[in-house]
Write an enzyme that holds these catalytic residues in place. Sequence first.
Site, PDB file in Angstrom:
ATOM      1  N   TYR A 138       1.525   6.302   3.510  1.00 52.42           N
ATOM      2  CA  TYR A 138       0.265   6.975   3.173  1.00 52.42           C
ATOM      3  C   TYR A 138      -0.082   8.137   4.086  1.00 52.42           C
ATOM      4  CZ  TYR A 138      -1.222   3.872  -0.568  1.00 52.42           C
ATOM      5  OH  TYR A 138      -1.323   3.203  -1.759  1.00 52.42           O
ATOM      6  N   LYS A 192      11.143  -3.816   5.125  1.00 56.05           N
ATOM      7  CA  LYS A 192      12.454  -3.583   4.504  1.00 56.05           C
ATOM      8  C   LYS A 192      13.401  -3.131   5.605  1.00 56.05           C
ATOM      9  CE  LYS A 192      13.789  -3.504   0.738  1.00 56.05           C
ATOM     10  NZ  LYS A 192      14.526  -4.552  -0.047  1.00 56.05           N
ATOM     11  N   ASP A 224      10.506  -7.627  -0.753  1.00 52.81           N
ATOM     12  CA  ASP A 224      10.761  -8.083  -2.131  1.00 52.81           C
ATOM     13  C   ASP A 224      10.667  -9.613  -2.199  1.00 52.81           C
ATOM     14  OD1 ASP A 224      13.027  -8.035  -0.493  1.00 52.81           O
ATOM     15  OD2 ASP A 224      14.379  -7.170  -1.992  1.00 52.81           O
ATOM     16  N   ASP A 248      -0.581  -2.434   0.190  1.00 58.66           N
ATOM     17  CA  ASP A 248      -1.320  -2.095  -1.022  1.00 58.66           C
ATOM     18  C   ASP A 248      -0.813  -2.941  -2.188  1.00 58.66           C
ATOM     19  OD1 ASP A 248      -3.026  -0.671  -2.766  1.00 58.66           O
ATOM     20  OD2 ASP A 248      -1.339   0.589  -3.380  1.00 58.66           O
ATOM     21  N   ASP A 252      -2.428  -6.869  -4.034  1.00 58.52           N
ATOM     22  CA  ASP A 252      -2.794  -7.073  -5.443  1.00 58.52           C
ATOM     23  C   ASP A 252      -1.979  -8.218  -6.061  1.00 58.52           C
ATOM     24  OD1 ASP A 252      -4.495  -4.843  -5.142  1.00 58.52           O
ATOM     25  OD2 ASP A 252      -4.004  -4.034  -7.119  1.00 58.52           O
TER      26      ASP A 252
HETATM   27  C1  IPM Z   1      -6.594   0.238  -2.192  1.00 56.56           C
HETATM   28  C2  IPM Z   1      -6.414   1.351  -3.204  1.00 56.56           C
HETATM   29  C3  IPM Z   1      -6.187   2.671  -2.508  1.00 56.56           C
HETATM   30  C4  IPM Z   1      -4.860   2.594  -1.780  1.00 56.56           C
HETATM   31  C5  IPM Z   1      -6.173   3.915  -3.390  1.00 56.56           C
HETATM   32  C6  IPM Z   1      -7.302   3.982  -4.323  1.00 56.56           C
HETATM   33  C7  IPM Z   1      -6.143   5.137  -2.520  1.00 56.56           C
HETATM   34  O1  IPM Z   1      -5.423   1.049  -4.120  1.00 56.56           O
HETATM   35  O2  IPM Z   1      -7.509   0.329  -1.368  1.00 56.56           O
HETATM   36  O3  IPM Z   1      -5.828  -0.733  -2.243  1.00 56.56           O
HETATM   37  O4  IPM Z   1      -3.805   2.837  -2.370  1.00 56.56           O
HETATM   38  O5  IPM Z   1      -4.889   2.283  -0.596  1.00 56.56           O
HETATM   39 MN    MN Z   2      -4.642  -0.944  -3.910  1.00 54.37          MN
END
Ligand code: IPM
Ligand code: MN
Length: 355
Positions: A138, A192, A224, A248, A252
């Site tokens: 990032y 990785k 992975d 990130d 999720d």
């Molecule tokens: C998160 C989001 C952000 C990221 C985006 C919206 C910039 O997905 O906070 O997880 O990728 O970090």
């Molecule tokens: Mn995210």
Amino acid sequence: MHTGGYDIGVVPGDGIGPELVGSAQEVLTAAAGDGVEVRFHVEDAGADTYRRTGTACSDETFDRLRSYDGILKGPVGLPGVRRPDGTEGGLLGGLLRGGLDTYVNERPISLLPGVDGPLRGERRIDHVIVRENTEGLYLARGLGVGNERAVVDQLLMTREGVERVVRYAFELARRRPGAPADGVHRVTCVDKANVLRSFAFFRRIFDEIAEEYPDVQTDHRYADAAGHDLVVDPEHFDVLVMENFLGDILSDVAAATVGGLGMCPGGNIGDAHAYFEPIHGSAPAIAGRDLANPVSQILAAAMLADHLGERPVGDRIRAAVRTGFARGDIVILPSGSPKDGTDAVTRAVIGALES
Ligand code: IPM
Ligand code: MN
Ligand code: NAD
């Protein structure tokens, strides 16, 4: 107790942001009660701001955000609001995470009693993903170079950047009860290192720092396989630490095991500043329809209270959320939406606070 009260910057954000933030503000105010004064200062930032003004957050807004005792942020971003380079224009992560040097993104993943997750059997899921928040892939945000035939975004790891986030993960593991499977305090390094030199560097620094924490077990997973194990054997994990982009994605994935994105808060934490938000986005398709699960934002407000040093307020909020689920007053459907709507969740949590 802090007698002067707290000034909290509030970014309602885009899409479902305003409805979630409204819910969390109500819950935080109720949980703080008469003993702790919380003053909210609403700030304009995000994709709609970008569309109206050409910038997602003005310098004046940023300076005010820096000055507050803490920040409660809703999700921002609208997929249609784009910069000329094709990336989204309404996001704040680069500005706030970098600008406030919040180098840790702490994302607790907990399956609450009464929440119906998608995994089979009785599951005990309670771990924290510690995502490095200011470098890794990032760092290339807004800096990619290329032409019509090729583009490059570079991934950077610095020794200082890796050391500080790894140390945070170990300190956190010391304070936690350990992994649900065996009660062992454990930090899992996710990388990785089999393929990329930057990740081998991350792992080497992790192993060095680990020697300072002989009381905490260390563990390694390639990213992975970590994705697989977070789904198949989540009870094994206590604290996981990883590079920004991996964090990130894997946060999720992990959220899916505990009732969805709407169950998961996150804290962006640095030495001088911190802000708290859900891990998910602005979910534009369900905005304004009473379909959003506000638990992520409510639990983000609890993390904010902890950060302010008002842990009893944070504990009250978390207990009220648990009670809401245990009583069956809050039910999350497989779609991720609350059965009786966003507002009913807010009422259930406030009702549980008062009981
Ligand atoms: C998160 C989001 C952000 C990221 C985006 C919206 C910039 O997905 O906070 O997880 O990728 O970090
Ligand atoms: Mn995210
Ligand atoms: P998203 O997280 O907004 O939505 C993914 C899926 O989860 C959708 O089906 C959505 O309806 C559902 N969902 C998310 N939160 C929910 C909740 N609280 N209750 C019920 N369902 C929920 O991800 P996306 O669609 O990929 O992104 C939408 C926008 O959000 C984009 O502009 C993206 O850049 C932005 N984004 C912002 C943040 C942030 O501000 N921290 C984080 C992630 C994405």
